[in-house]
Write a protein that holds these residues in place. Structure first.
Motif, short mmCIF file in Angstrom:
data_model
loop_
_atom_site.label_atom_id
_atom_site.label_comp_id
_atom_site.label_asym_id
_atom_site.label_seq_id
_atom_site.Cartn_x
_atom_site.Cartn_y
_atom_site.Cartn_z
N VAL A 38 9.16 6.50 6.51
CA VAL A 38 8.53 6.32 5.20
C VAL A 38 7.03 6.24 5.46
O VAL A 38 6.57 5.42 6.28
CB VAL A 38 9.03 5.03 4.52
N TYR A 39 6.29 7.09 4.80
CA TYR A 39 4.85 7.17 5.04
C TYR A 39 4.07 6.27 4.10
O TYR A 39 4.59 5.80 3.09
CB TYR A 39 4.41 8.64 4.95
N SER A 40 2.82 6.06 4.42
CA SER A 40 1.99 5.12 3.67
C SER A 40 1.77 5.53 2.22
O SER A 40 1.35 4.72 1.40
CB SER A 40 0.64 4.92 4.37
N THR A 41 2.05 6.78 1.88
CA THR A 41 1.88 7.23 0.50
C THR A 41 3.03 6.76 -0.40
O THR A 41 2.90 6.76 -1.62
CB THR A 41 1.81 8.77 0.44
N ALA A 42 4.16 6.37 0.20
CA ALA A 42 5.32 5.93 -0.59
C ALA A 42 5.09 4.51 -1.12
O ALA A 42 4.43 3.69 -0.48
CB ALA A 42 6.58 5.96 0.28
N LYS A 43 5.65 4.24 -2.28
CA LYS A 43 5.56 2.90 -2.86
C LYS A 43 6.76 2.10 -2.37
O LYS A 43 7.90 2.37 -2.73
CB LYS A 43 5.56 2.98 -4.39
N VAL A 44 6.48 1.13 -1.49
CA VAL A 44 7.53 0.32 -0.88
C VAL A 44 7.40 -1.11 -1.38
O VAL A 44 6.31 -1.68 -1.39
CB VAL A 44 7.40 0.35 0.67
N SER A 45 8.52 -1.69 -1.81
CA SER A 45 8.52 -3.08 -2.27
C SER A 45 9.48 -3.89 -1.41
O SER A 45 10.63 -3.50 -1.23
CB SER A 45 8.98 -3.16 -3.72
N ALA A 46 9.00 -5.02 -0.90
CA ALA A 46 9.86 -5.92 -0.14
C ALA A 46 10.57 -6.82 -1.14
O ALA A 46 9.93 -7.42 -2.01
CB ALA A 46 9.03 -6.75 0.82
N LEU A 47 11.89 -6.92 -1.04
CA LEU A 47 12.66 -7.72 -1.99
C LEU A 47 12.23 -9.18 -1.99
O LEU A 47 12.25 -9.83 -3.02
CB LEU A 47 14.17 -7.61 -1.71
N GLU A 48 11.80 -9.70 -0.82
CA GLU A 48 11.40 -11.11 -0.76
C GLU A 48 10.12 -11.38 -1.57
O GLU A 48 9.84 -12.52 -1.90
CB GLU A 48 11.24 -11.58 0.68
#
Length: 142
Positions: A38-48
């Protein structure tokens, strides 16, 4: 409990963080066990880090999962594919003071889908949380 569990925009399901590098992270799908970068352009959300709006503030996702687990006695929640009215009425039982103006049906669907995914894969363990609460109260008594 939710540490290292990620939701990635544009990808279905939940992922476990496996490794980090300079340009990307490697994640593993909780359902399929397939790994992907997963590259830095993707929107990633940590569930915590996710919380749901309530009239008194925000309620962290882990507390909502715990409430669902208690409501269902550790079993699965209703399907995220249920009707909007069913989802809202169910969510009201679990989190009575959720902000109905700012929490959309799509948010409720995600929470229930994530809960059911984690529950199915036996990744919901609330005992560690209770121990830390007890540890903190024991420390305060000293």
């Amino acid at each position: 409990m939710l540490k290292g569990i990620l939701a990635i925009s544009g990808q279905s399901g939940l992922f476990k963080l496996v490794a980090e590098s300079k340009n990307n992270i490697i994640v593993e799908s909780i359902e399929t066990k397939k790994r992907l970068p997963v590259y830095s352009t993707a929107k990633v959300s940590a569930l915590e880090d996710i919380a749901i709006y309530t009239y008194e503030g925000d309620t962290p996702l882990k507390e909502i999962f715990k409430a669902i687990s208690e409501e269902e006695e550790g079993g699965p929640a209703i399907s995220h594919k249920a009707s909007g009215a069913e989802l809202k009425s169910y969510f009201e039982k679990v989190l009575p003071d959720y902000d109905q103006d700012r929490v959309y049906t799509s948010d409720i669907k995600k929470v229930l889908l994530w809960y059911n995914t984690l529950q199915e894969n036996q990744m919901l363990d609330f005992s560690e949380e209770e121990e830390t609460d007890e540890d903190q109260s024991a420390d305060k008594e000293k």
